[in-house]
Write a protein that holds these residues in place. Sequence first.
Motif, short mmCIF file in Angstrom:
data_model
loop_
_atom_site.label_atom_id
_atom_site.label_comp_id
_atom_site.label_asym_id
_atom_site.label_seq_id
_atom_site.Cartn_x
_atom_site.Cartn_y
_atom_site.Cartn_z
N ASP A 48 -33.70 8.96 11.41
CA ASP A 48 -33.19 7.89 12.27
C ASP A 48 -33.02 8.16 13.68
O ASP A 48 -32.84 7.41 14.63
N ARG A 49 -33.03 9.52 14.11
CA ARG A 49 -32.85 9.93 15.43
C ARG A 49 -33.94 9.75 16.37
O ARG A 49 -34.01 9.77 17.49
N PHE A 50 -35.28 9.62 15.60
CA PHE A 50 -36.51 9.56 16.34
C PHE A 50 -36.43 8.49 17.19
O PHE A 50 -36.29 7.20 16.92
N ALA A 51 -37.09 8.68 18.33
CA ALA A 51 -37.53 7.78 19.51
C ALA A 51 -38.16 8.48 20.77
O ALA A 51 -37.75 9.30 20.90
N LEU A 52 -39.22 7.73 21.28
CA LEU A 52 -39.99 8.16 22.21
C LEU A 52 -40.03 7.41 23.28
O LEU A 52 -40.47 6.26 22.83
N LEU A 53 -39.65 7.34 24.44
CA LEU A 53 -39.44 6.30 25.52
C LEU A 53 -40.49 6.59 26.57
O LEU A 53 -40.88 7.48 27.12
N MET A 54 -41.45 5.38 26.85
CA MET A 54 -42.23 5.50 28.18
C MET A 54 -41.70 5.94 29.42
O MET A 54 -42.33 6.38 30.15
N GLU A 55 -40.42 5.42 29.40
CA GLU A 55 -39.63 5.86 30.90
C GLU A 55 -39.61 7.22 31.12
O GLU A 55 -39.64 7.91 32.16
N ASN A 56 -39.26 7.98 29.97
CA ASN A 56 -39.10 9.28 30.04
C ASN A 56 -40.75 10.11 30.16
O ASN A 56 -40.69 11.03 30.71
N GLU A 57 -41.71 9.40 29.56
CA GLU A 57 -43.13 10.08 29.56
C GLU A 57 -43.75 9.92 31.04
O GLU A 57 -44.28 10.73 31.40
N PHE A 58 -43.40 8.88 31.57
CA PHE A 58 -44.12 8.58 32.65
C PHE A 58 -43.39 8.15 33.98
O PHE A 58 -43.93 7.68 34.75
N GLY A 59 -42.06 8.59 33.74
CA GLY A 59 -41.42 8.33 35.07
C GLY A 59 -40.15 9.18 34.78
O GLY A 59 -40.17 10.45 34.26
#
Length: 315
Positions: A112-123
């Motif tokens: 349940d810890r898994f998450a990937l955010l576009m704000e981290n990837e592209f900003g």
Amino acid sequence: MPWSYSASRTFQKCQVKWFLDNLAAHHRAADPIRRRAHFFSALTTVSAWRGQLVDTVISKHIVPSFEDPTREEPMGLQGSLSIARRLFTEQLAYAAQNKAATIDVKFGDIGDRFALLMENEFGDGPSQEDLDGAWLEIETALSNFWGNEEIQQIIYDAEQLITQPRTLHFELVNGTKAVAIPDLIAFNRSKAHTIVDWKVHAEVGNDARRQLAVYAVALSRGKQHKDFPDNWNALPTEVDLVEAQLLLNQTKHYRLSEDDVAATTAYMDGSAYEMDCLTDGKSYKDIDVGDLRLAHSGLTCAACQFQTLCPEVVQ
């Protein structure tokens, strides 16, 4: 590749994105493009992520607590907020430390810890204002869930509750395999079964009528699961469909007519036919990406999780 409602919507917007998300992405593939597509497919915005978190709390924690024989009563608002806060903190921490471009893990190993955010990837990452707003909306959505008497009645009246990620497997008219994952199916003994779709939107937009109609057809055609009640079968026109807007504390009810069912079936069959025409039974490596239609709008590309991978694929 099975047909799904979400895949059909992606296909309409951008066939290359559909290709990367549904055909290319594979966590065990030797091809690095396919492995990267797998991780990029998990990227989401803060806005979408907070909605997914609400779905997780309801589906994996709240609804099961209604049927847990060891509990005298469901967990309640404070218990669900406690779980939501833990997931919020843990997933933000994981997302801050990991990017789709660099990780190589099995999603299931992270739990349940898994998450990937576009704000981290592209900003530079989400702002504190965005995160504060996301948590406030999570609190609001869960408070409205517990305070909405109509939602509570649907759950209390049910003979059996089935939540995502339970997948309904069914077939379209031409034999194409299809899948659907309703948020909640409430089987009832003395009245119509109910399908509920949770929405966490702050504004009034397009309704979920077609999505829920697909779920109703899928349920009527789907295979029997071992934990479904006996003799549960129902025609799509006999299922209550409920769109629950948790931020707005509103519920919309739909019932399908025979014409609605025919239109929904035509939509699914037509969409699947278009996909089949493009792929024509070909495997990933044999498909010419140049034959696929790109998004018409730059805004679609700017919001796409594959925006850095796409130029490598489209030569």
